[in-house]
Enzyme design. Structure first.
Site, PDB file in Angstrom:
ATOM      1  N   CYS A  45       4.440  -6.826 -11.001  1.00  0.00           N
ATOM      2  CA  CYS A  45       5.033  -5.812 -11.871  1.00  0.00           C
ATOM      3  C   CYS A  45       4.789  -6.215 -13.325  1.00  0.00           C
ATOM      4  CB  CYS A  45       6.537  -5.720 -11.591  1.00  0.00           C
ATOM      5  SG  CYS A  45       7.410  -4.639 -12.739  1.00  0.00           S
ATOM      6  N   CYS A 117      -0.516   4.602  -4.131  1.00  0.00           N
ATOM      7  CA  CYS A 117      -1.370   4.982  -5.246  1.00  0.00           C
ATOM      8  C   CYS A 117      -0.666   4.533  -6.524  1.00  0.00           C
ATOM      9  CB  CYS A 117      -1.577   6.499  -5.225  1.00  0.00           C
ATOM     10  SG  CYS A 117      -2.745   7.089  -6.441  1.00  0.00           S
TER      11      CYS A 117
HETATM   12 ZN   LIG Z   1       9.545  -4.977 -12.004  1.00  0.00          ZN
END
Ligand SMILES: [Zn+2]
Length: 137
Positions: A45, A117
């Site tokens: 992330c 995606c």
């Molecule tokens: Zn995160």
């Protein structure tokens, strides 16, 4: 678990990273950093650094966005219903900080048949060679 760095990290995102992860927008296809990335490693992330996807599950979807058929570990990625744009889609979020990552479609390859995606702008690719140390501060 709260991360005091999250606020700072969000403030340091680039405009496209912010638009994608915090406002749920989608980068234009074939414009991101990772749709054509073939190296081995971990996709984290971009906001909180949570490991989200492994390069081993990345496949050529032809869509212009990084596509994966599975997540790196259950719970690292969460999904929820998204009815924006007049469509019913499944939104994909970071399980740790809630950042918008992309969408999930049921038209992926074996063994899952799923296609995550994901926007390049929501990811931070850590090549296998660098896994030993922390790539970011
Ligand atoms: Zn995160």
């Amino acid at each position: 678990m709260t991360n005091p760095d999250l606020k700072t990290r969000r403030a340091n995102l680039s405009p496209i990273q912010y638009a994608v992860t915090q406002e749920g927008q989608t980068e234009r296809p074939f414009t991101g950093a990772y749709w054509d990335e073939h190296g081995e490693g971990t996709y984290r992330c971009v906001v909180c650094g949570e490991p989200l996807f492994d390069s081993g599950t990345k496949f050529e979807s032809g869509t212009g966005w990084p596509s994966f058929y599975d997540v790196i570990e259950k719970g690292h990625v969460t999904t929820k219903e998204d009815r924006s744009l007049g469509m019913l889609r499944t939104e994909v979020n970071c399980g740790h900080c809630g950042a918008h990552l992309g969408h999930l479609f049921p038209d992926g390859p074996d063994p899952t048949g799923m296609r995550y995606c994901i926007n390049s702008a929501a990811l931070d690719f850590a090549p296998l060679d660098d896994q030993g140390g922390k790539a970011e501060t």
